[in-house]
Design an enzyme around this catalytic site. Structure first.
Site, PDB file in Angstrom:
ATOM      1  N   PRO A 138       0.811  -1.219   0.000  1.00 14.97           N
ATOM      2  CA  PRO A 138       0.000   0.000   0.000  1.00 14.97           C
ATOM      3  C   PRO A 138       0.847   1.272   0.000  1.00 14.97           C
ATOM      4  CG  PRO A 138      -0.774  -1.554   1.672  1.00 14.97           C
ATOM      5  CD  PRO A 138       0.546  -2.059   1.189  1.00 14.97           C
ATOM      6  N   CYS A 139       0.353   2.269  -0.707  1.00 17.09           N
ATOM      7  CA  CYS A 139       0.947   3.608  -0.653  1.00 17.09           C
ATOM      8  C   CYS A 139       0.289   4.436   0.447  1.00 17.09           C
ATOM      9  CB  CYS A 139       0.792   4.312  -1.994  1.00 17.09           C
ATOM     10  SG  CYS A 139       1.665   3.494  -3.344  1.00 17.09           S
ATOM     11  N   MET A 140      -1.026   4.299   0.570  1.00 17.81           N
ATOM     12  CA  MET A 140      -1.742   4.963   1.661  1.00 17.81           C
ATOM     13  C   MET A 140      -1.582   4.123   2.916  1.00 17.81           C
ATOM     14  SD  MET A 140      -5.785   6.015   1.937  1.00 17.81           S
ATOM     15  CE  MET A 140      -6.382   4.334   2.281  1.00 17.81           C
TER      16      MET A 140
END
Length: 217
Positions: A138-140
């Site tokens: 995940p980036c978030m």
């Protein structure tokens, strides 16, 4: 455009579109070109914080490749946790069914219903036993919900943030998620703040961004 390293900016934006334009402008003019771990060339600005005062009007920038239908589907998956396209993961899955065990959005809603001043209404996406062993992560990373001054405000942390391609969709989905949580809690949705540790633009978007930021202050 500058080549010297600079870190940290705080921007107060009126809308999602305003936030996108101003963020792109900062990255384009003050970011540094690097080659990332996958071999892609990016222009990066570190620790970019943007406070969006009204993320519910002018949600879709004219220049984004995302149309309303795609954005609605993105928001639906974020809120419901569905994975209809069989991705390795979705943010919605991580929020609604973290590691197959926890619906974090239900937790956030219950926490704020029980204690409106809580500082514990947080949802995370990173699963260490999984994400330390795979390529797609995940980036978030974190969504923090707080009720202050009669509204729920959302602060979201991104470890890595594709500003050219993903920011409009991310913020459209987050604004819909915040509206959903606010409705369930029984209060009004407020501001959204994004903190992007690596705010960047990929080289294939540089020409597009060059045209977008003309005239942006």
């Amino acid at each position: 455009m500058e080549d010297r390293f600079e870190i940290g900016r705080i921007v107060r934006a009126k809308t999602i579109s305003d936030a996108w334009y101003r963020g792109l402008n900062i990255i384009r003019n003050h970011g540094q070109v690097i080659t990332d771990e996958r071999g892609s060339q990016i222009r990066e600005f570190m620790d970019l914080m943007i406070i969006i005062e009204d993320p519910y009007t002018d949600r879709i920038p004219h220049e984004t490749a995302w149309n309303e239908e795609r954005l609605e589907e993105y928001a639906k998956q974020l809120i419901s946790g569905e994975n209809t396209q069989d991705f390795e993961y979705t943010y919605g899955q991580r929020l609604r069914n973290w590691h197959g065990k926890v619906d974090q959005i239900d937790y956030v809603i219950e926490k704020l219903q029980q204690n409106p001043t809580s500082r514990r209404a947080i949802a995370v996406t990173w699963i260490p036993p999984v994400d330390t062993k795979v390529n797609e992560v995940p980036c978030m990373m974190l969504d923090d919900f707080k009720i202050r001054d009669g509204k729920i405000h959302l602060t979201t942390l991104f470890r890595s943030h594709d500003f050219g391609g993903a920011y409009p969709a991310n913020l459209y989905g987050l604004s819909k998620l915040l509206e959903y949580v606010a409705d369930k809690v029984g209060t009004k949705p407020g501001t959204i703040t994004t903190i992007s540790i690596s705010a960047h633009i990929y080289d294939h978007d540089w020409d597009m961004v060059e045209n977008i930021v003309k005239g942006v202050n």
